[in-house]
Design a protein around this motif. Structure first.
Motif, PDB file in Angstrom:
ATOM      1  N   ARG A  14     -25.264  -3.335 -37.058  1.00  0.00           N
ATOM      2  CA  ARG A  14     -23.807  -3.382 -37.231  1.00  0.00           C
ATOM      3  C   ARG A  14     -23.161  -2.582 -36.105  1.00  0.00           C
ATOM      4  NH1 ARG A  14     -26.105  -3.321 -42.165  1.00  0.00           N
ATOM      5  NH2 ARG A  14     -25.329  -4.837 -43.678  1.00  0.00           N
TER       6      ARG A  14
ATOM      7  N   PRO B 117     -15.695  -5.913 -35.551  1.00  0.00           N
ATOM      8  CA  PRO B 117     -16.960  -5.589 -36.212  1.00  0.00           C
ATOM      9  C   PRO B 117     -17.923  -6.778 -36.112  1.00  0.00           C
ATOM     10  CG  PRO B 117     -15.100  -5.122 -37.645  1.00  0.00           C
ATOM     11  CD  PRO B 117     -14.578  -5.904 -36.489  1.00  0.00           C
TER      12      PRO B 117
ATOM     13  N   VAL C 184     -22.005  -8.140 -36.963  1.00  0.00           N
ATOM     14  CA  VAL C 184     -23.273  -7.935 -37.660  1.00  0.00           C
ATOM     15  C   VAL C 184     -24.299  -8.862 -37.016  1.00  0.00           C
ATOM     16  CG1 VAL C 184     -24.488  -8.039 -39.860  1.00  0.00           C
ATOM     17  CG2 VAL C 184     -22.085  -7.354 -39.802  1.00  0.00           C
TER      18      VAL C 184
ATOM     19  N   TYR D  95     -25.492 -13.818 -35.210  1.00  0.00           N
ATOM     20  CA  TYR D  95     -24.469 -12.795 -35.433  1.00  0.00           C
ATOM     21  C   TYR D  95     -23.196 -13.441 -35.931  1.00  0.00           C
ATOM     22  CZ  TYR D  95     -21.955 -13.920 -31.112  1.00  0.00           C
ATOM     23  OH  TYR D  95     -21.235 -14.543 -30.137  1.00  0.00           O
TER      24      TYR D  95
END
Length: 154
Positions: A11, A57, A59, A70
């Motif tokens: 993350r 953000p 991941v 992702y």
């Protein structure tokens, strides 16, 4: 269908259009043995429509065969609040001083953006999003007023 074995979930928060193979992106992806340049080029291409520097953000799921997937989330609520209030940072002593003002209309629009994120909790009603964002305003020292015309002039 065979499932791939997940090695690591990474993350990160990367500024839009500014993913580089240098730290922190390079060290986190390199540690998992992933193609750093492939990620950087793909991320920068997908975020070219965003305002430069918007924190996104991300991941990243790393698999055993050194491939990855992702997904990107919407920017954090704090980013939207500070931008809407025209501030660089929140109050030094929230609750004791007011750093800026926002109307409920601003809060509602931010809540609609956050609720539209497919990777967020979409089962939460919009009213709950609004109340959570108002609490974030309090922690930043931003006062929420009912109408845009109620915002004091500087």
């Amino acid at each position: 269908m065979a499932t791939r074995e997940v090695v690591k979930i990474i993350r990160m928060r990367i500024p839009a259009g500014q993913a580089k193979p240098a730290p922190p992106v390079g060290t986190q992806l390199g540690g998992a043995g992933l193609n750093i340049m492939g990620f950087c080029k793909d991320f920068n291409a997908k975020t070219q429509d965003f305002v430069d520097g918007t924190p996104i953000p991300v991941v990243v799921t790393a698999y055993k065969d050194r491939t990855f997937d992702y997904y990107m989330k919407t920017p954090p609520v704090t980013y939207f609040l500070l931008k809407a209030a025209g501030l660089k940072k929140g109050a030094n002593q929230p609750g004791h001083e007011v750093a800026g003002y926002l109307s409920l209309k601003h809060i509602y629009e931010i809540a609609k953006v956050k609720k539209a994120d497919p990777f967020m909790r979409t089962h939460i009603p919009l009213q709950s999003w609004v109340s959570q964002i108002i609490c974030s305003c309090k922690s930043l020292g931003i006062e929420v007023v009912p109408k845009p015309e109620d915002i004091p002039k500087k």
